[in-house]
Write a protein that holds these residues in place. Structure first.
Motif, PDB file in Angstrom:
ATOM      1  N   UNK A  90      -0.908  26.448  41.759  1.00  0.00           N
ATOM      2  CA  UNK A  90       0.004  26.152  40.550  1.00  0.00           C
ATOM      3  C   UNK A  90       0.167  27.331  39.697  1.00  0.00           C
ATOM      4  N   UNK A  91       1.143  28.097  40.013  1.00  0.00           N
ATOM      5  CA  UNK A  91       1.203  29.611  39.261  1.00  0.00           C
ATOM      6  C   UNK A  91       2.514  29.862  38.757  1.00  0.00           C
ATOM      7  N   UNK A  92       2.325  30.657  37.756  1.00  0.00           N
ATOM      8  CA  UNK A  92       3.581  31.482  37.357  1.00  0.00           C
ATOM      9  C   UNK A  92       3.617  32.337  38.097  1.00  0.00           C
ATOM     10  N   UNK A  93       4.774  32.932  38.206  1.00  0.00           N
ATOM     11  CA  UNK A  93       4.716  34.274  39.382  1.00  0.00           C
ATOM     12  C   UNK A  93       5.909  35.449  38.746  1.00  0.00           C
ATOM     13  N   UNK A  94       5.710  36.508  39.147  1.00  0.00           N
ATOM     14  CA  UNK A  94       6.636  37.585  38.966  1.00  0.00           C
ATOM     15  C   UNK A  94       6.587  38.188  40.251  1.00  0.00           C
ATOM     16  N   UNK A  95       7.866  38.274  40.656  1.00  0.00           N
ATOM     17  CA  UNK A  95       8.231  38.831  42.067  1.00  0.00           C
ATOM     18  C   UNK A  95       9.244  40.008  41.757  1.00  0.00           C
ATOM     19  N   UNK A 102       1.118  42.454  47.640  1.00  0.00           N
ATOM     20  CA  UNK A 102       1.094  40.973  47.576  1.00  0.00           C
ATOM     21  C   UNK A 102      -0.443  40.542  46.969  1.00  0.00           C
ATOM     22  N   UNK A 103      -0.452  40.010  45.776  1.00  0.00           N
ATOM     23  CA  UNK A 103      -1.345  39.706  45.027  1.00  0.00           C
ATOM     24  C   UNK A 103      -1.639  38.009  45.246  1.00  0.00           C
ATOM     25  N   UNK A 104      -2.582  37.760  45.338  1.00  0.00           N
ATOM     26  CA  UNK A 104      -3.005  36.215  45.204  1.00  0.00           C
ATOM     27  C   UNK A 104      -3.781  35.863  44.202  1.00  0.00           C
ATOM     28  N   UNK A 105      -3.590  34.581  43.981  1.00  0.00           N
ATOM     29  CA  UNK A 105      -4.194  33.780  42.730  1.00  0.00           C
ATOM     30  C   UNK A 105      -5.368  34.087  42.408  1.00  0.00           C
ATOM     31  N   UNK A 106      -6.207  34.463  43.379  1.00  0.00           N
ATOM     32  CA  UNK A 106      -7.717  34.889  43.012  1.00  0.00           C
ATOM     33  C   UNK A 106      -7.908  36.336  42.736  1.00  0.00           C
ATOM     34  N   UNK A 107      -7.003  37.215  42.678  1.00  0.00           N
ATOM     35  CA  UNK A 107      -7.059  38.516  42.649  1.00  0.00           C
ATOM     36  C   UNK A 107      -6.894  39.399  44.079  1.00  0.00           C
ATOM     37  N   UNK A 108      -7.140  38.894  45.162  1.00  0.00           N
ATOM     38  CA  UNK A 108      -6.915  39.648  46.185  1.00  0.00           C
ATOM     39  C   UNK A 108      -5.640  40.319  46.601  1.00  0.00           C
ATOM     40  N   UNK A 109      -5.609  41.347  47.170  1.00  0.00           N
ATOM     41  CA  UNK A 109      -4.250  41.959  47.235  1.00  0.00           C
ATOM     42  C   UNK A 109      -4.017  42.193  48.817  1.00  0.00           C
ATOM     43  N   UNK A 110      -2.735  42.055  49.424  1.00  0.00           N
ATOM     44  CA  UNK A 110      -2.704  42.482  50.809  1.00  0.00           C
ATOM     45  C   UNK A 110      -1.322  43.268  50.854  1.00  0.00           C
ATOM     46  N   UNK A 111      -1.369  44.154  51.766  1.00  0.00           N
ATOM     47  CA  UNK A 111      -0.122  45.219  52.080  1.00  0.00           C
ATOM     48  C   UNK A 111       0.508  44.401  52.954  1.00  0.00           C
ATOM     49  N   UNK A 112       1.775  44.938  53.618  1.00  0.00           N
ATOM     50  CA  UNK A 112       2.543  44.139  54.341  1.00  0.00           C
ATOM     51  C   UNK A 112       1.893  43.988  55.689  1.00  0.00           C
ATOM     52  N   UNK A 113       1.361  44.681  56.438  1.00  0.00           N
ATOM     53  CA  UNK A 113       0.531  44.269  57.519  1.00  0.00           C
ATOM     54  C   UNK A 113      -0.678  43.472  57.568  1.00  0.00           C
ATOM     55  N   UNK A 114      -1.467  43.479  56.487  1.00  0.00           N
ATOM     56  CA  UNK A 114      -2.490  42.516  56.127  1.00  0.00           C
ATOM     57  C   UNK A 114      -1.602  41.137  55.923  1.00  0.00           C
ATOM     58  N   UNK A 115      -0.736  41.086  55.121  1.00  0.00           N
ATOM     59  CA  UNK A 115      -0.079  39.921  54.867  1.00  0.00           C
ATOM     60  C   UNK A 115       0.461  39.024  56.091  1.00  0.00           C
ATOM     61  N   UNK A 116       1.121  39.880  56.938  1.00  0.00           N
ATOM     62  CA  UNK A 116       1.682  39.442  58.144  1.00  0.00           C
ATOM     63  C   UNK A 116       0.792  39.100  59.124  1.00  0.00           C
ATOM     64  N   UNK A 117      -0.379  39.783  59.199  1.00  0.00           N
ATOM     65  CA  UNK A 117      -1.198  39.417  60.110  1.00  0.00           C
ATOM     66  C   UNK A 117      -2.081  38.092  59.877  1.00  0.00           C
ATOM     67  N   UNK A 118      -2.350  37.886  58.443  1.00  0.00           N
ATOM     68  CA  UNK A 118      -2.863  36.501  58.069  1.00  0.00           C
ATOM     69  C   UNK A 118      -1.985  35.548  58.230  1.00  0.00           C
ATOM     70  N   UNK A 119      -0.603  35.729  58.046  1.00  0.00           N
ATOM     71  CA  UNK A 119       0.178  34.552  58.480  1.00  0.00           C
ATOM     72  C   UNK A 119       0.268  34.328  59.882  1.00  0.00           C
ATOM     73  N   UNK A 120       0.401  35.510  60.678  1.00  0.00           N
ATOM     74  CA  UNK A 120       0.237  35.439  62.202  1.00  0.00           C
ATOM     75  C   UNK A 120      -0.839  34.888  62.495  1.00  0.00           C
TER      76      UNK A 120
END
Length: 126
Positions: free
Chosen positions: A100-105, A39-57
């Motif tokens: 405000x992003x264009x995205x590709x998923x 999961x890439x973010x607007x400023x270039x950071x990337x998360x894997x599943x565990x990191x993304x879930x942890x950050x939401x939690x």
């Protein structure tokens, strides 16, 4: 989702994913995110599943409002690519952000189920 076309199934899953993001619903996110997620973010950071879930939690990512119109969904066998826009009001690490992003998923069918495997936003000018 048996009676849906693959495109409509992906559209429904995208709606479900964004609703889970808004609600901080880590159970739903854990269910639909692939273990292979990038999961890439607007400023270039990337998360894997565990990191993304942890950050939401932990409330590091708190989405207040999200709009996510889809421009196109293309199915390529067991892969689906979604192009669209994502506009959001979010609080990221206690900092208010207007996105405000264009995205590709990318969704991939794994063990007979569609799983969300990649997200790449491109910030758009104000």
């Amino acid at each position: 989702m048996d009676n849906l076309t693959p495109e409509n199934e992906i559209r429904t899953l995208e709606d479900r994913r964004y609703k889970a993001m808004l609600g901080g619903d880590i159970v739903t996110l854990s269910d639909i995110l692939s273990d292979d997620l990038i999961y890439s973010h607007s400023r270039g950071e990337r998360d894997n599943k565990a990191d993304y879930i942890r950050k939401v939690k932990e409330g590091i990512f708190r989405y207040v409002e999200i709009s996510h119109p889809i421009d196109r969904i293309a199915i390529f066998g067991d892969s689906a690519v979604v192009w669209g826009r994502m506009m959001a009001h979010a609080i990221v690490a206690e900092e208010t952000k207007e996105l405000n992003n264009a995205f590709l998923a990318v969704w991939v069918k794994q063990s007979g189920r569609w799983r969300f495997v990649a997200y790449q936003p491109t910030p758009l000018p104000a």
